[in-house]
Design an enzyme around this catalytic site. Sequence first.
Site, mmCIF file in Angstrom:
data_model
loop_
_atom_site.group_PDB
_atom_site.id
_atom_site.type_symbol
_atom_site.label_atom_id
_atom_site.label_comp_id
_atom_site.label_asym_id
_atom_site.label_seq_id
_atom_site.Cartn_x
_atom_site.Cartn_y
_atom_site.Cartn_z
ATOM 1 N N ASP A 38 -4.427 -48.639 -50.488
ATOM 2 C CA ASP A 38 -4.679 -49.995 -50.003
ATOM 3 C C ASP A 38 -3.672 -50.920 -50.707
ATOM 4 O O ASP A 38 -3.309 -50.677 -51.859
ATOM 5 C CB ASP A 38 -6.110 -50.404 -50.349
ATOM 6 C CG ASP A 38 -6.516 -51.753 -49.773
ATOM 7 O OD1 ASP A 38 -7.259 -51.778 -48.776
ATOM 8 O OD2 ASP A 38 -6.084 -52.795 -50.329
ATOM 9 N N HIS A 75 -12.948 -52.841 -54.255
ATOM 10 C CA HIS A 75 -13.027 -53.995 -55.174
ATOM 11 C C HIS A 75 -14.406 -54.112 -55.829
ATOM 12 O O HIS A 75 -14.577 -54.879 -56.779
ATOM 13 C CB HIS A 75 -12.715 -55.305 -54.448
ATOM 14 C CG HIS A 75 -11.305 -55.403 -53.944
ATOM 15 N ND1 HIS A 75 -10.212 -55.272 -54.775
ATOM 16 C CD2 HIS A 75 -10.798 -55.594 -52.694
ATOM 17 C CE1 HIS A 75 -9.099 -55.389 -54.057
ATOM 18 N NE2 HIS A 75 -9.430 -55.579 -52.792
HETATM 19 N N1 Q9C Z 1 -6.423 -66.468 -52.343
HETATM 20 C C1 Q9C Z 1 -9.531 -55.413 -49.075
HETATM 21 O O1 Q9C Z 1 -8.454 -55.202 -48.561
HETATM 22 N N2 Q9C Z 1 -8.033 -62.271 -50.680
HETATM 23 N N3 Q9C Z 1 -9.852 -56.584 -49.613
HETATM 24 C C2 Q9C Z 1 -8.348 -63.396 -51.488
HETATM 25 C C3 Q9C Z 1 -7.487 -65.502 -52.418
HETATM 26 C C4 Q9C Z 1 -8.983 -61.223 -50.776
HETATM 27 C C5 Q9C Z 1 -8.914 -57.645 -49.631
HETATM 28 C C6 Q9C Z 1 -7.195 -64.346 -51.509
HETATM 29 C C7 Q9C Z 1 -8.431 -59.959 -50.203
HETATM 30 C C8 Q9C Z 1 -9.428 -58.852 -50.299
HETATM 31 C C9 Q9C Z 1 -10.590 -54.366 -49.057
HETATM 32 ZN ZN ZN Z 2 -6.744 -54.368 -49.294
#
Ligand code: Q9C
Ligand code: ZN
Length: 567
Positions: free
Chosen positions: A326, A290
Amino acid sequence: MATKAFPADHLSNGEAGNSLHNEGLENPHQEFKRRHANLASDGSVAPSDAENCTEKKARIQREMTLQDMYNEHAFDDDDEEDSDWEPMQKHVEVLKWFCTNCTMVNLDDVVHCDICGEHKDSGILRHGFFASPYQGGLTDVESEVKEKYKDLHVGVSVSNSCTVIGFDERMLLHSEVEMKSRPHPERADRLRAIAASLATAGIFPGRCYPIPAREITREELKMVHSMEQIEAVELTSHIYASYFTPDTYANEHSARAARLAAGLCADLASAVFSGRAKNGFALVRPPGHHAGVRQAMGFCLHNNAAIAALAAQAAGAKKVLIVDWDVHHGNGTQEIFEQNKSVLYISLHRYEGEKFYPGSGAAHEVGTQGAEGYCVNIPWSRGGVGDNDYVFAFENVVLPIASEFAPDFTIISAGFDAARGDPLGCCDVTPAGYAQMTHMLNTLSGGKLLVILEGGYNLRSISSSATSVIKVLLGENPGCDLHQYAPSKAGLLTVLEVLKIQMNFWRTLAPRFTRLQSLWEIYESKSKKKQIKKVRRAEAPIWWKWGRKRLLYHIIKGHLRVKSRGY
Ligand code: Q9C
Ligand code: ZN
C-alpha cells in the site's frame, strides 16, 4: 490514547464541523464559502495529495468562482418579497456530478471526468475496467463473457488446487453517511468495481472459489487490539454516523463489515496455510493496516493482516511474512508486531521525511525489544514511483531478506493506491508491476500466499491491478520482464539507505550494499559529466536519453553480476 468514536453530529456543529477538510489548510472563511458553494476545494481527505494530481480542477473553479457561488446562495436568504422579483436570477443552480471512477467533482456540461477521463455514466460497476472509459455502457462481447461465466462456481467445493476469494456483500454497507463535498474515497464501489472486473474476465465466478464469510470473534480480536478499541468499534453499530478521526467514518453497518473482513482474512489464512486452498485473495473493506493496538484510523477499523498472521500461526505457521505495498505506511501493523520476531513486516511506502500520511515508517524504524530487523521500512522520498523502483527494491531488499527469514506463510497487505492513476498515492505502478511483485513473493513459503486488499481509490486502477495479481495466483505468467528497467536515482538512494541499516540484521545484504554503492557512484559520475554536456544534450530526443540510461544499467548490472557471483 484510547480509541473513541464520536457521533457525527458532534462534529458537524461548531468549529470541528466538516473537519475532514480542515487540517489547518483552509481558513474558516474559505471553508464556509466552500461548504455553501458545495464545490470542493477537492481534497476531501488528503488535500495536499489530491492537489498534486488534479491540476485540471483549477479550470472548473475558474468558470465560476467560489465567491460567485456564495453570493448566489446569499440571495436565497433574502426577504421573500425580494426573492420573487427576478426568477431568472434566483436559483442559478450549478449542476455537478461526482466521477464514479475517481470521486472528483465535475460540472454538468462535461461528459468525461476532467481528472481521469471516465464517462459520466460509467459502466465500471457493471463490467469493471473492461468497460469503455469513453462511452459508459457495455459492449456485446462483455455481456456475453459475463453471462457465460455467471453460474460456473455454483456447487463446487474448495480443493487444494484452488485460488480462494473472500468476499461478502455486507461489507458494501459500510459507508460514510454525511455527504461531504465529494464522496469518501474509501467507498463500497471499490469492491463492486473489482468484483465486476473479475466476473467479466471469468475469474470470479469462474476460475476462483468463494469461502463462506464469518464475523471475527472478540477473543480473536483481543489478540491484536485493546479492549477499548474493540468496544469503540462495537459501539458504532448503535449510532447513525460516527467518526474515529475526521477521515475514518462508521455507520451502523461498519462494525459488522470490519468483523466480516477480519473473519474472512482469518479463515483464508488458515485455509491456505493448512493446504485446503492453494492461495487466497481477500476482497475486503474496511481496510486494516493503519489500525493499531488501540486506535482506528486512516479508514481502518480492525487490522485484517495482523488477524490473518495470527490465524496462520494458530494453524501452525511458525514464521509469517507480511509485505505491505500500500502506498501508505502500515503503522498499525508495524505497532502490533514491533516486538515480535515471528512476524516479519516489510513495507514500501511514500514517506518524504514524515510529510506523507501517516508520517511513520522511516528506514531506521527496525523493530524493538530484541526484534530488531523484523521490521523493514522502504520509505520513498517522492511521489511518482513506478514499476522500476518497486521491482528493484523487491530484487535487492524484499526478496533477499524474506528468503533469509524463510517464512512458512506470506501475506501481502495489498493496497493499490501506488497504482498509476490513484488520486491519493500519485505513484506509477502498473498491473504488470503488481503481477511481477506477486510472482516474486510466490516463490516464498511454498506458494502459501494470502493477498489482502488495503487501500486504492481509482476504480479502474484497482480493478486492473487486482485482476493481474489474481491471474498470477491462478498460475499465469506475470508477462513482461520488468527487470530490464533501471531504478531512478531517488529509488536507488532509498534502497541504499535501507540496505545500510538492515545489513546489521540480515547477512545476505552486505555484498549487495557494496555492489549497489558502486552502481550509485557510476550514476553519480555520469550525472556530473552530464552537467558539463548539458547544453548539447538538451537537444537529444527523450527516447535517446532513456535508451542510453537503460543500456548503461544493463552493462553495469551484467558487470556486477559477474563480480559478485556466489553471494
Ligand atoms: N491530510 C489507506 O489507504 N489521508 N488509508 C489523510 C490528511 C488518510 C489511507 C490526509 C489516508 C488514509 C488504507
Ligand atoms: Zn493506502
